[in-house]
Design a protein around this motif. Structure first.
Motif, PDB file in Angstrom:
ATOM      1  N   ILE A   1       0.840  -1.208   0.000  1.00 37.55           N
ATOM      2  CA  ILE A   1       0.000   0.000   0.000  1.00 37.55           C
ATOM      3  C   ILE A   1       0.872   1.254   0.000  1.00 37.55           C
ATOM      4  CG2 ILE A   1      -1.695   1.308   1.332  1.00 37.55           C
ATOM      5  CD1 ILE A   1      -2.756  -1.399   2.347  1.00 37.55           C
ATOM      6  N   PHE A   2       1.926   1.260   0.821  1.00 37.63           N
ATOM      7  CA  PHE A   2       2.788   2.433   0.962  1.00 37.63           C
ATOM      8  C   PHE A   2       3.965   2.446  -0.012  1.00 37.63           C
ATOM      9  CE2 PHE A   2       1.010   2.116   5.334  1.00 37.63           C
ATOM     10  CZ  PHE A   2       0.331   3.322   5.325  1.00 37.63           C
TER      11      PHE A   2
ATOM     12  N   LYS B   1       4.050   8.195   4.965  1.00 41.40           N
ATOM     13  CA  LYS B   1       4.192   7.122   5.952  1.00 41.40           C
ATOM     14  C   LYS B   1       4.498   7.652   7.350  1.00 41.40           C
ATOM     15  CE  LYS B   1       7.081   4.266   4.015  1.00 41.40           C
ATOM     16  NZ  LYS B   1       8.005   3.183   3.671  1.00 41.40           N
ATOM     17  N   TRP B   2       5.410   8.623   7.423  1.00 43.37           N
ATOM     18  CA  TRP B   2       5.956   9.036   8.708  1.00 43.37           C
ATOM     19  C   TRP B   2       5.330  10.299   9.282  1.00 43.37           C
ATOM     20  CZ3 TRP B   2       8.253   5.158  10.770  1.00 43.37           C
ATOM     21  CH2 TRP B   2       8.899   4.233   9.970  1.00 43.37           C
ATOM     22  N   VAL B   3       4.564  11.056   8.494  1.00 43.24           N
ATOM     23  CA  VAL B   3       3.962  12.292   8.998  1.00 43.24           C
ATOM     24  C   VAL B   3       2.445  12.261   8.874  1.00 43.24           C
ATOM     25  CG1 VAL B   3       3.868  14.800   8.738  1.00 43.24           C
ATOM     26  CG2 VAL B   3       6.044  13.615   8.436  1.00 43.24           C
ATOM     27  N   ALA B   4       1.945  12.026   7.683  1.00 38.03           N
ATOM     28  CA  ALA B   4       0.502  12.140   7.439  1.00 38.03           C
ATOM     29  C   ALA B   4      -0.301  11.042   8.136  1.00 38.03           C
ATOM     30  CB  ALA B   4       0.233  12.124   5.941  1.00 38.03           C
TER      31      ALA B   4
END
Length: 66
Positions: free
Chosen positions: A4-5, A13-16
């Motif tokens: 998916i990512f 991945k790391w913020v939103a």
């Protein structure tokens, strides 16, 4: 899950995703943390009261037996 990512930028991945999770589950996280903190506080108060009671009873028993 990795598929998916796979094509997305790193900031998704790391913020939103964590930001969205905090918005959606933030109230639940805060209520669970508040419950745990309140429970720990009550356990500490209980331990202090039981310790104080044991101290008073032992002091009273020692002074009345002498």
């Amino acid at each position: 899950m990795q598929e998916i990512f796979a094509g997305l930028p790193w900031w998704v991945k790391w913020v939103a995703v964590p930001a969205i999770a905090l918005v959606v589950f933030g109230g639940l996280i805060v209520s669970v943390a508040g419950f745990v903190i309140a429970l720990l506080f009550k356990v500490l108060v209980f331990a202090a009261l039981v310790g104080g009671l044991i101290y008073v009873v032992r002091k009273f028993m020692n002074s009345s037996s002498s």
